[in-house]
Design a protein around this motif. Structure first.
Motif, PDB file in Angstrom:
ATOM      1  N   SER A   1     -19.610  -2.587 -75.988  1.00 37.60           N
ATOM      2  CA  SER A   1     -18.639  -3.611 -76.360  1.00 37.60           C
ATOM      3  C   SER A   1     -19.277  -4.652 -77.264  1.00 37.60           C
ATOM      4  CB  SER A   1     -18.108  -4.321 -75.115  1.00 37.60           C
ATOM      5  OG  SER A   1     -17.848  -3.417 -74.106  1.00 37.60           O
TER       6      SER A   1
ATOM      7  N   GLU B   1     -26.793   0.391 -64.699  1.00 39.56           N
ATOM      8  CA  GLU B   1     -25.401   0.068 -64.384  1.00 39.56           C
ATOM      9  C   GLU B   1     -24.504   0.579 -65.498  1.00 39.56           C
ATOM     10  OE1 GLU B   1     -24.405  -1.595 -61.668  1.00 39.56           O
ATOM     11  OE2 GLU B   1     -26.430  -1.873 -60.881  1.00 39.56           O
ATOM     12  N   SER B   2     -23.271   0.923 -65.127  1.00 41.50           N
ATOM     13  CA  SER B   2     -22.389   1.427 -66.174  1.00 41.50           C
ATOM     14  C   SER B   2     -21.748   0.300 -66.981  1.00 41.50           C
ATOM     15  CB  SER B   2     -21.316   2.323 -65.572  1.00 41.50           C
ATOM     16  OG  SER B   2     -20.898   1.832 -64.339  1.00 41.50           O
TER      17      SER B   2
ATOM     18  N   ILE C   1     -25.729 -12.379 -71.088  1.00 41.16           N
ATOM     19  CA  ILE C   1     -25.357 -10.965 -71.010  1.00 41.16           C
ATOM     20  C   ILE C   1     -26.584 -10.179 -70.577  1.00 41.16           C
ATOM     21  CG2 ILE C   1     -24.566  -8.954 -72.305  1.00 41.16           C
ATOM     22  CD1 ILE C   1     -23.120 -10.827 -74.170  1.00 41.16           C
TER      23      ILE C   1
ATOM     24  N   ASN D   1     -28.006  -6.410 -69.847  1.00 37.37           N
ATOM     25  CA  ASN D   1     -27.711  -4.993 -69.990  1.00 37.37           C
ATOM     26  C   ASN D   1     -28.704  -4.190 -69.166  1.00 37.37           C
ATOM     27  OD1 ASN D   1     -26.967  -2.474 -70.742  1.00 37.37           O
ATOM     28  ND2 ASN D   1     -27.521  -2.696 -72.908  1.00 37.37           N
ATOM     29  N   ASP D   2     -28.284  -3.811 -67.972  1.00 32.35           N
ATOM     30  CA  ASP D   2     -29.133  -3.015 -67.098  1.00 32.35           C
ATOM     31  C   ASP D   2     -28.758  -1.549 -67.295  1.00 32.35           C
ATOM     32  OD1 ASP D   2     -30.425  -1.742 -65.094  1.00 32.35           O
ATOM     33  OD2 ASP D   2     -29.731  -3.051 -63.468  1.00 32.35           O
ATOM     34  N   PRO D   3     -29.679  -0.720 -67.807  1.00 33.53           N
ATOM     35  CA  PRO D   3     -29.340   0.675 -68.100  1.00 33.53           C
ATOM     36  C   PRO D   3     -28.890   1.451 -66.864  1.00 33.53           C
ATOM     37  CG  PRO D   3     -31.477   0.082 -69.004  1.00 33.53           C
ATOM     38  CD  PRO D   3     -31.060  -1.053 -68.143  1.00 33.53           C
TER      39      PRO D   3
ATOM     40  N   THR E   1     -18.489  -2.271 -71.303  1.00 32.82           N
ATOM     41  CA  THR E   1     -19.626  -1.356 -71.406  1.00 32.82           C
ATOM     42  C   THR E   1     -20.633  -1.882 -72.418  1.00 32.82           C
ATOM     43  OG1 THR E   1     -18.521  -0.111 -73.118  1.00 32.82           O
ATOM     44  CG2 THR E   1     -18.222   0.650 -70.864  1.00 32.82           C
ATOM     45  N   ALA E   2     -21.803  -1.228 -72.447  1.00 29.63           N
ATOM     46  CA  ALA E   2     -22.884  -1.671 -73.327  1.00 29.63           C
ATOM     47  C   ALA E   2     -22.481  -1.584 -74.795  1.00 29.63           C
ATOM     48  CB  ALA E   2     -24.130  -0.835 -73.068  1.00 29.63           C
TER      49      ALA E   2
ATOM     50  N   LEU F   1     -21.866  -3.942 -68.426  1.00 25.11           N
ATOM     51  CA  LEU F   1     -22.707  -5.111 -68.688  1.00 25.11           C
ATOM     52  C   LEU F   1     -22.475  -6.149 -67.588  1.00 25.11           C
ATOM     53  CD1 LEU F   1     -22.008  -5.683 -72.479  1.00 25.11           C
ATOM     54  CD2 LEU F   1     -24.141  -4.897 -71.484  1.00 25.11           C
ATOM     55  N   GLU F   2     -23.501  -6.946 -67.359  1.00 31.49           N
ATOM     56  CA  GLU F   2     -23.328  -8.038 -66.406  1.00 31.49           C
ATOM     57  C   GLU F   2     -23.226  -9.329 -67.213  1.00 31.49           C
ATOM     58  OE1 GLU F   2     -26.219  -9.983 -63.317  1.00 31.49           O
ATOM     59  OE2 GLU F   2     -25.999  -7.836 -62.930  1.00 31.49           O
ATOM     60  N   ILE F   3     -22.001  -9.815 -67.347  1.00 35.56           N
ATOM     61  CA  ILE F   3     -21.761 -10.950 -68.234  1.00 35.56           C
ATOM     62  C   ILE F   3     -21.337 -12.162 -67.409  1.00 35.56           C
ATOM     63  CG2 ILE F   3     -20.402 -11.802 -70.169  1.00 35.56           C
ATOM     64  CD1 ILE F   3     -19.922  -8.883 -70.927  1.00 35.56           C
TER      65      ILE F   3
END
Lengths: 300, 163
Positions: A215, A250-251, A244, A246-248, A212-213, A253-255
């Motif tokens: 982390s 999405e629940s 990384i 962080n698209d608000p 999650t954002a 993170l896209e890492i």
């Protein structure tokens, strides 16, 4: 009944053949997917495949030996110098390693946790052939006669490469961590945050979903194996975080991360037997296999 | 050394298939991987059109099984797909022979794409299917090289006197 080359085709018609062979192929697929019964057949067939693998790897090997042949003395010399220097540094680090290992084990004993043994390793050469299109797999020139087993970790000098998924007599197949169906449990080396590294099917990227954002993870973080799940022993580097997003909306993170192992250009890999486990597993497996052989064979 | 015409024909067939198999597992640069055509499928389709009396579903099955073993893929997956490919090509052989070369190439692409679609389904059912759109490039590459491959294999066929 089924003539392959050369003879005139009489009944059964092509359609009958297609249906019969289709059913046979479907049965093979189900057997291969659901059970282990075809392992022996595959192992035997892999011996027939060896000459074809050899033939296919020939040009690459010839290219390699040509470049080797034409390397200049100077290049070899500088290579040698570089390796000497590298060795000096590694040896210096190793001096402390023994002391540190002993100290670590003493501390672990005081804490009452299991001591860590360094893992047994075996070098294995890659067979240079491609895998099925759009899978990330490699073929290794070690098989069941070298006591390779399914699920065994494969690493190179820089990190985790993957795990053994199929063992034949003299060869085995490993699925790489970049394969779309592969996941490794990891820790962020900096703070011990647990995560999973998934393959994407792409050449040189893996992804780390489900964080999650909030982390605590940063670009450049090193991810090492956590030892959970029991397949990979703890402490081997897997990948370093490259990006990384962080698209608000999405629940999570896209890492994305890059494997530390030189996945596409290693020619040698190491097979490891995770230290503490290997001797015990062997001891418990042997009598079981030796005693009721006929029954085990039938049950399988 | 003189070979009987029968042996010669069989030798020619087997060696073209062997070359196709070797080409499809030969290592290449990693960036070129999506552009590798399905050599076995192409050669199989050619012989199914040119010599439907000799090459058919059985040949497709054996070739597919060989690919499964060499790739370490699910045993039977390529065998099933290649048998179907051979069957369809066999069925269409009279029509395909009448097509102009470019139309033939398009038909071959459709056959190969169908073959890939089936493989995609099987792999999706048995595990995880590849997600990239590059998955479909091999059929397109197959279409592009078909006219050349056709000429080469026709030459082989004439020399080996395969009807």
């Amino acid at each position: 009944m089924i003539h392959v080359f050369g003879r005139p085709l009489r009944p059964p018609s092509q359609l009958t053949r297609l249906i019969l062979l289709g059913v046979l192929a479907a049965a093979l697929m189900v057997l291969d997917h659901r059970s282990n019964q075809l392992a022996k057949i595959r192992s035997a067939l892999s011996l027939l495949a060896a000459p074809i693998h050899f033939l296919a790897a020939l040009p690459a090997r010839a290219g390699g030996s040509m470049t080797e042949f034409f390397t200049t003395r100077d290049a070899l010399r500088s290579d040698n110098d570089r390796l000497q220097a590298e060795r000096e540094i590694l040896m210096a680090r190793l001096q402390q390693q023994a002391a540190l290992e002993a100290e670590n084990n003493r501390l672990r004993e005081m804490l009452g946790s299991a001591t860590r043994v360094s893992d047994r390793a075996l070098a294995a050469e890659l067979i240079e052939v491609t895998s099925e299109p759009f899978t990330r797999q490699i073929l290794i020139a070690r098989g069941s006669r070298d006591a390779v087993s399914v699920g065994q970790p494969v690493i190179d000098a820089y990190g985790v490469m993957g795990q053994i998924t199929r063992v034949m007599l003299a060869t085995s197949q490993a699925t790489l961590i970049t394969d779309a169906g592969h996941a490794v449990p990891v820790l962020v080396n900096r703070n011990g945050l647990r995560a999973l590294v998934f393959g994407t099917g792409a050449q040189d990227t893996v992804r780390v979903p489900y964080l999650t954002a909030l982390s605590d993870i940063k670009e450049g973080d090193l991810l090492v194996t956590s030892g959970m799940g029991g397949t990979f022993p703890p402490g081997y580097p897997v990948a370093s975080v490259t990006k990384i997003v962080n698209d608000p909306n999405e629940s999570f993170l896209e890492i994305t991360a890059k494997p530390t192992a030189h996945i596409n250009h290693s020619k040698q890999v190491l097979l490891i037997w995770p230290g503490a486990k290997a001797p015990k597993a062997e001891a418990s497996a042997k009598p079981e296999r030796a005693a009721p052989r006929a029954r085990a064979g039938a049950a399988r | 050394m003189t070979l009987s015409p029968q042996t010669k024909a069989r030798l020619a067939l087997v060696s073209t298939f062997l070359v196709a198999i070797v080409l499809s597992i030969m290592p290449g640069p990693t960036w070129a991987e999506p552009f590798r055509p399905d050599w076995v499928g192409l050669v199989l389709v050619y012989w199914c059109i040119a010599a439907p009396g000799r090459v058919g579903v059985g040949t497709g099955f054996v070739l597919g099984l060989a690919m499964d073993v060499l790739y370490g893929a699910l045993l039977g997956s390529n065998a099933l797909v290649k048998s179907l490919l051979a069957f369809l090509a066999n069925r269409m052989h009279l029509r395909m022979r009448m097509f102009p070369r470019w139309q033939q190439a398009v038909a071959v692409m459709l056959l190969l794409a169908l073959d890939q679609l089936l493989v995609l389904w099987i792999r999706g059912a048995a595990g995880r299917a590849p997600e990239t759109l590059f998955y479909w490039t091999p059929s397109v590459v197959g279409m592009v090289i078909w006219p050349w491959l056709f000429v080469i294999l026709r030459d082989v066929r004439r020399r080996a006197k395969i009807a």
